[in-house]
Design a protein around this motif. Structure first.
Motif, PDB file in Angstrom:
ATOM      1  N   MET A  86       0.853  -1.162   0.000  1.00 38.28           N
ATOM      2  CA  MET A  86       0.000   0.000   0.000  1.00 38.28           C
ATOM      3  C   MET A  86       0.904   1.231   0.000  1.00 38.28           C
ATOM      4  O   MET A  86       1.786   1.356   0.847  1.00 38.28           O
ATOM      5  CB  MET A  86      -0.902  -0.030   1.229  1.00 38.28           C
ATOM      6  N   PRO A  87       0.706   2.148  -0.902  1.00 40.96           N
ATOM      7  CA  PRO A  87       1.540   3.351  -0.933  1.00 40.96           C
ATOM      8  C   PRO A  87       1.257   4.258   0.263  1.00 40.96           C
ATOM      9  O   PRO A  87       0.164   4.269   0.812  1.00 40.96           O
ATOM     10  CB  PRO A  87       1.149   4.027  -2.236  1.00 40.96           C
ATOM     11  N   ALA A  88       2.269   5.019   0.645  1.00 39.12           N
ATOM     12  CA  ALA A  88       2.121   5.928   1.783  1.00 39.12           C
ATOM     13  C   ALA A  88       1.199   7.087   1.428  1.00 39.12           C
ATOM     14  O   ALA A  88       1.163   7.552   0.294  1.00 39.12           O
ATOM     15  CB  ALA A  88       3.490   6.466   2.186  1.00 39.12           C
ATOM     16  N   SER A  89       0.472   7.549   2.405  1.00 42.46           N
ATOM     17  CA  SER A  89      -0.452   8.659   2.227  1.00 42.46           C
ATOM     18  C   SER A  89       0.277   9.985   2.436  1.00 42.46           C
ATOM     19  O   SER A  89       1.218  10.072   3.221  1.00 42.46           O
ATOM     20  CB  SER A  89      -1.593   8.538   3.232  1.00 42.46           C
ATOM     21  N   PHE A  90      -0.158  11.011   1.759  1.00 41.08           N
ATOM     22  CA  PHE A  90       0.447  12.331   1.924  1.00 41.08           C
ATOM     23  C   PHE A  90      -0.183  13.107   3.079  1.00 41.08           C
ATOM     24  O   PHE A  90       0.221  14.225   3.372  1.00 41.08           O
ATOM     25  CB  PHE A  90       0.321  13.135   0.626  1.00 41.08           C
ATOM     26  N   GLU A  91      -1.173  12.544   3.729  1.00 39.69           N
ATOM     27  CA  GLU A  91      -1.844  13.224   4.832  1.00 39.69           C
ATOM     28  C   GLU A  91      -0.926  13.400   6.036  1.00 39.69           C
ATOM     29  O   GLU A  91      -1.170  14.229   6.894  1.00 39.69           O
ATOM     30  CB  GLU A  91      -3.090  12.453   5.244  1.00 39.69           C
ATOM     31  N   GLN A  92       0.144  12.608   6.138  1.00 40.62           N
ATOM     32  CA  GLN A  92       1.038  12.671   7.287  1.00 40.62           C
ATOM     33  C   GLN A  92       2.201  13.622   7.066  1.00 40.62           C
ATOM     34  O   GLN A  92       3.032  13.796   7.940  1.00 40.62           O
ATOM     35  CB  GLN A  92       1.555  11.276   7.600  1.00 40.62           C
ATOM     36  N   GLU A  93       2.291  14.209   5.912  1.00 43.09           N
ATOM     37  CA  GLU A  93       3.375  15.121   5.600  1.00 43.09           C
ATOM     38  C   GLU A  93       3.157  16.470   6.289  1.00 43.09           C
ATOM     39  O   GLU A  93       2.086  16.767   6.815  1.00 43.09           O
ATOM     40  CB  GLU A  93       3.474  15.327   4.084  1.00 43.09           C
ATOM     41  N   VAL A  94       4.177  17.303   6.256  1.00 41.79           N
ATOM     42  CA  VAL A  94       4.079  18.647   6.820  1.00 41.79           C
ATOM     43  C   VAL A  94       3.092  19.456   5.993  1.00 41.79           C
ATOM     44  O   VAL A  94       3.164  19.478   4.770  1.00 41.79           O
ATOM     45  CB  VAL A  94       5.465  19.326   6.816  1.00 41.79           C
ATOM     46  N   SER A  95       2.172  20.114   6.678  1.00 38.86           N
ATOM     47  CA  SER A  95       1.152  20.896   5.968  1.00 38.86           C
ATOM     48  C   SER A  95       1.487  22.388   6.038  1.00 38.86           C
ATOM     49  O   SER A  95       2.367  22.810   6.782  1.00 38.86           O
ATOM     50  CB  SER A  95      -0.226  20.642   6.563  1.00 38.86           C
ATOM     51  N   GLU A  96       0.759  23.158   5.296  1.00 41.77           N
ATOM     52  CA  GLU A  96       0.936  24.607   5.301  1.00 41.77           C
ATOM     53  C   GLU A  96      -0.020  25.291   6.273  1.00 41.77           C
ATOM     54  O   GLU A  96      -0.097  26.520   6.303  1.00 41.77           O
ATOM     55  CB  GLU A  96       0.717  25.149   3.888  1.00 41.77           C
ATOM     56  N   SER A  97      -0.727  24.522   7.066  1.00 42.77           N
ATOM     57  CA  SER A  97      -1.703  25.061   8.007  1.00 42.77           C
ATOM     58  C   SER A  97      -1.013  25.901   9.081  1.00 42.77           C
ATOM     59  O   SER A  97       0.065  25.552   9.567  1.00 42.77           O
ATOM     60  CB  SER A  97      -2.476  23.925   8.655  1.00 42.77           C
ATOM     61  N   GLN A  98      -1.641  26.983   9.467  1.00 43.73           N
ATOM     62  CA  GLN A  98      -1.137  27.840  10.538  1.00 43.73           C
ATOM     63  C   GLN A  98      -1.810  27.511  11.875  1.00 43.73           C
ATOM     64  O   GLN A  98      -1.489  28.102  12.889  1.00 43.73           O
ATOM     65  CB  GLN A  98      -1.376  29.315  10.193  1.00 43.73           C
TER      66      GLN A  98
END
Length: 92
Positions: free
Chosen positions: A1-13
């Protein structure tokens, strides 16, 4: 299963967790560490380590006081339930 991008660093403040829950988890780790020192004191057979562990417990408790003061200042620390006042109950 490929890794999800949801766990990456976000641009949210906006912080993903509240300060209150982070303080709770931090204090939980501190008190678990104090408990581990207590087990170490009980289990060790070397008297020199008992002195070191006891010193560390005192230092960590002094450090944890700052966390408690932060929680009190922000009104995050609640008073635990207390037992009934027997004198007041007997009067009325």
């Amino acid at each position: 299963m490929p890794a999800s991008f949801e766990q990456e660093v976000s641009e949210s403040q906006e912080a993903p967790f509240s300060d209150k829950i982070m303080m709770f988890h931090f204090s939980l780790m501190i008190y678990a560490g104090i408990g581990n020192f207590g087990v170490s004191i009980a289990e060790t057979q070397r008297s020199d380590l008992v002195v070191d562990y006891s010193r560390l417990v005192a230092e960590v408790l002094k450090f944890s006081e700052d966390g408690v003061n932060i929680m009190i200042a922000n009104e995050w620390l609640e008073q635990p339930p207390l037992s009934a006042n027997r004198r007041d109950l007997s009067k009325g």
